[in-house]
Design an enzyme around this catalytic site. Structure first.
Site, PDB file in Angstrom:
ATOM      1  N   ASP A  82       0.861  -1.185   0.000  1.00 17.77           N
ATOM      2  CA  ASP A  82       0.000   0.000   0.000  1.00 17.77           C
ATOM      3  C   ASP A  82       0.893   1.230   0.000  1.00 17.77           C
ATOM      4  O   ASP A  82       1.416   1.632   1.042  1.00 17.77           O
ATOM      5  CB  ASP A  82      -0.914  -0.021   1.233  1.00 17.77           C
ATOM      6  CG  ASP A  82      -1.833   1.196   1.307  1.00 17.77           C
ATOM      7  OD1 ASP A  82      -1.747   2.075   0.431  1.00 17.77           O
ATOM      8  OD2 ASP A  82      -2.630   1.268   2.255  1.00 17.77           O
ATOM      9  N   HIS A  83       1.090   1.824  -1.182  1.00 20.74           N
ATOM     10  CA  HIS A  83       1.982   2.980  -1.338  1.00 20.74           C
ATOM     11  C   HIS A  83       1.277   4.096  -2.091  1.00 20.74           C
ATOM     12  O   HIS A  83       0.391   3.844  -2.919  1.00 20.74           O
ATOM     13  CB  HIS A  83       3.231   2.581  -2.130  1.00 20.74           C
ATOM     14  CG  HIS A  83       4.355   2.080  -1.290  1.00 20.74           C
ATOM     15  ND1 HIS A  83       5.615   2.623  -1.319  1.00 20.74           N
ATOM     16  CD2 HIS A  83       4.403   1.080  -0.381  1.00 20.74           C
ATOM     17  CE1 HIS A  83       6.398   1.969  -0.476  1.00 20.74           C
ATOM     18  NE2 HIS A  83       5.687   1.020   0.102  1.00 20.74           N
ATOM     19  N   THR A 123       3.841   1.556  10.824  1.00 19.50           N
ATOM     20  CA  THR A 123       4.083   2.968  11.115  1.00 19.50           C
ATOM     21  C   THR A 123       4.485   3.772   9.888  1.00 19.50           C
ATOM     22  O   THR A 123       4.625   4.986   9.964  1.00 19.50           O
ATOM     23  CB  THR A 123       5.163   3.128  12.195  1.00 19.50           C
ATOM     24  OG1 THR A 123       6.355   2.461  11.773  1.00 19.50           O
ATOM     25  CG2 THR A 123       4.693   2.556  13.523  1.00 19.50           C
ATOM     26  N   GLY A 124       4.671   3.112   8.734  1.00 16.69           N
ATOM     27  CA  GLY A 124       4.798   3.828   7.486  1.00 16.69           C
ATOM     28  C   GLY A 124       6.148   4.457   7.200  1.00 16.69           C
ATOM     29  O   GLY A 124       7.108   4.299   7.945  1.00 16.69           O
ATOM     30  N   GLU A 125       6.177   5.184   6.087  1.00 14.87           N
ATOM     31  CA  GLU A 125       7.382   5.868   5.631  1.00 14.87           C
ATOM     32  C   GLU A 125       7.026   7.282   5.186  1.00 14.87           C
ATOM     33  O   GLU A 125       5.945   7.513   4.637  1.00 14.87           O
ATOM     34  CB  GLU A 125       8.020   5.144   4.433  1.00 14.87           C
ATOM     35  CG  GLU A 125       8.327   3.673   4.646  1.00 14.87           C
ATOM     36  CD  GLU A 125       7.152   2.782   4.238  1.00 14.87           C
ATOM     37  OE1 GLU A 125       6.230   3.260   3.531  1.00 14.87           O
ATOM     38  OE2 GLU A 125       7.153   1.613   4.640  1.00 14.87           O
ATOM     39  N   ASN A 172       5.540   8.029   1.601  1.00 13.72           N
ATOM     40  CA  ASN A 172       4.112   8.030   1.294  1.00 13.72           C
ATOM     41  C   ASN A 172       3.314   9.012   2.135  1.00 13.72           C
ATOM     42  O   ASN A 172       2.322   9.571   1.684  1.00 13.72           O
ATOM     43  CB  ASN A 172       3.545   6.623   1.525  1.00 13.72           C
ATOM     44  CG  ASN A 172       4.224   5.579   0.676  1.00 13.72           C
ATOM     45  OD1 ASN A 172       4.233   5.680  -0.540  1.00 13.72           O
ATOM     46  ND2 ASN A 172       4.807   4.571   1.317  1.00 13.72           N
ATOM     47  N   GLY A 205      11.788  -3.552  14.302  1.00 18.02           N
ATOM     48  CA  GLY A 205      12.653  -3.299  15.446  1.00 18.02           C
ATOM     49  C   GLY A 205      12.001  -3.835  16.695  1.00 18.02           C
ATOM     50  O   GLY A 205      10.826  -4.225  16.698  1.00 18.02           O
ATOM     51  N   ALA A 226       8.760  -1.946  17.993  1.00 15.74           N
ATOM     52  CA  ALA A 226       7.582  -2.210  17.168  1.00 15.74           C
ATOM     53  C   ALA A 226       7.080  -3.635  17.377  1.00 15.74           C
ATOM     54  O   ALA A 226       5.865  -3.871  17.446  1.00 15.74           O
ATOM     55  CB  ALA A 226       7.916  -1.973  15.699  1.00 15.74           C
ATOM     56  N   THR A 255       9.615  -8.557   7.207  1.00 17.09           N
ATOM     57  CA  THR A 255      10.317  -8.933   5.979  1.00 17.09           C
ATOM     58  C   THR A 255      11.756  -9.336   6.265  1.00 17.09           C
ATOM     59  O   THR A 255      12.588  -9.346   5.365  1.00 17.09           O
ATOM     60  CB  THR A 255      10.286  -7.784   4.952  1.00 17.09           C
ATOM     61  OG1 THR A 255      10.818  -6.601   5.542  1.00 17.09           O
ATOM     62  CG2 THR A 255       8.868  -7.539   4.471  1.00 17.09           C
TER      63      THR A 255
END
Length: 322
Positions: free
Chosen positions: A37-38, A104-106, A109, A173, A176, A190
Site C-alpha cells: 500500500d503505497h 508505522t509507514g514511511e 508516502n 525493530g 515495534a 520482511t
C-alpha cells in the site's frame, strides 16, 4: 501447516497486472496474497503506485485467495476511520478472506499532505490509538472519539462483514515488535529474525500468526536476474533508517547508487537454482514464521510462477514445519 503466499508489489506494477498476477499465483498453488500500500514507488524506475483498495476489490472477484495489506499506514495519509471503512468493505468483498496489515509507514508516502513526519516513538503511539479506533468502528456502533492524535464525530460503519477482519502489525525493530505483541492479531516482518519473533511473542503474541515476506528474482540466467534487481529494487539494500525518513523516490535513487551487483547476489535468491530459492524461504521457517510470502522482481512473471509451482513450492512444503 505453513502457508506460502505471493507478495503483489504495487510499486512495480499497474492495477490490471496485479490482478493478473494474483490469478497466476492461485493457479501456481500459492495459498494467499500480500499486497503493498503505497502512494509513491520507492524509485521512479519502478513506475507504479495504484491505490490498493480498488485493486483488492478486483482481486476479490478474480481469485479465491485470502489477501492482506502489507502494509497500510493508518496514521497520516489515511485516517483510521477511512481505513476502517475500506478494510470492512474489503472483508465483505472477499468473503471474510481479508486481513488488515498495518505499520508505522514511511515519509515517502505519508508526507504528501504536507504533514509533519513524527519520530518513531510517536508513530507507534499513533498506531496504537489508530488500531483501537478501527476496532471500535468494526463493531458497527456509533463512535465518537477524542484522542490525543485522532478525533471522530458520531461515525458508524454500515457495511460490515460477519466477523471483523483481523489486524496484523508490521515490525522491524524491538519496540515495534513489542507493540505488535500487545495490540495486533498477528505479526508481519520482511526479515527472518527469530529475535523479533521472540519479542512479539513475549509481549503477548504467543500463539498468534507470524507472516514473513521476501523478494527473489527468477530468470534463466543468474547474472541477468541480479541486473534486474539492481535496476528495479536496489533500494531494498539501503541500510539504516533511510527507508522511513526519505521523502521522494529520487532520494532513494541517489542513495541506491551505493548498491552493487555483488551485494544483490550475496543477499537475494537470483536466477534458476531452486536450492537458492528454497533456502530463502526456509530461513523464515527456521526463524519461526508460519506464513511466508515471496515477490518476484521484474517482468518475468510467467517463468517465475511455473518455476515455483514445479520446483520450489513442492520442496518447501515438504520441509520440517512446512
Amino acid at each position: 501447516m505453513t502457508r506460502f503466499g505471493y507478495f503483489l508489489a504495487c510499486e512495480e506494477h499497474g492495477p490490471d497486472e496485479l490482478v493478473r498476477q494474483a490469478v497466476l499465483a492461485e493457479r501456481a498453488g500459492f495459498d494467499a496474497l500480500w499486497i503493498s500500500d503505497h502512494f509513491h514507488p520507492w524509485l521512479d524506475g519502478q513506475g507504479h503506485s495504484p491505490m490498493v483498495w480498488p485493486v483488492i476489490g478486483a482481486i476479490a472477484q478474480a481469485t479465491s485467495l485470502p489477501i492482506a495489506t502489507a502494509v497500510t499506514c493508518p496514521l497520516v495519509r489515511q485516517h483510521p476511520a477511512i481505513v476502517a471503512q475500506a478494510a470492512a468493505t474489503c472483508a465483505v468483498m472477499t468473503g471474510e478472506r481479508f486481513t488488515l496489515g498495518v505499520g508505522t509507514g514511511e515519509a515517502l508516502n505519508e508526507h504528501i499532505l504536507d504533514a509533519r513526519w513524527p519520530p518513531l516513538e510517536e508513530r507507534l503511539e499513533m498506531l496504537e490509538e489508530a488500531v483501537a479506533l478501527i476496532r471500535r468502528l468494526f463493531t458497527g456502533e456509533l463512535v465518537t472519539h477524542r484522542g490525543r492524535h485522532y478525533h471522530v464525530d458520531t461515525a458508524r460503519l454500515y457495511t460490515l462483514p460477519g466477523t471483523p477482519p483481523p489486524i496484523y502489525m508490521s515490525g522491524f525493530g524491538e519496540k515495534a515488535a513489542e507493540v505488535a505483541g500487545r495490540i495486533a492479531d498477528g505479526f508481519i516482518c520482511t526479515m527472518p529474525d527469530a529475535g523479533l519473533v521472540g519479542r512479539f511473542q513475549d509481549a503477548g503474541g504467543k500463539g498468534k500468526p507470524l507472516q514473513g515476506g521476501t523478494k527473489v528474482c527468477w530468470a534463466a540466467d543468474e547474472a541477468a536476474a541480479r541486473r534486474t534487481v539492481l535496476r528495479r529494487w536496489p533500494n531494498m539494500f539501503v541500510p539504516g533508517e533511510a527507508a522511513q525518513v526519505l521523502p521522494l523516490p529520487r532520494h532513494f535513487g541517489q542513495l541506491s547508487q551505493i548498491v552493487t551487483e555483488e551485494m544483490v547476489g550475496e543477499n537475494l535468491a537470483c536466477g534458476p537454482d531452486p536450492d537458492a530459492h528454497v533456502r530463502s524461504l526456509r530461513e523464515f521457517l527456521d526463524a519461526g514464521f508460519d506464513e511466508v510470502y515471496v515477490n518476484q522482481i521484474g517482468p518475468e512473471q510467467e517463468g517465475f510462477f511455473a518455476f515455483y509451482a514445479e520446483e520450489v513450492l513442492p520442496r518447501v512444503r515438504g520441509a520440517p514445519g512446512g
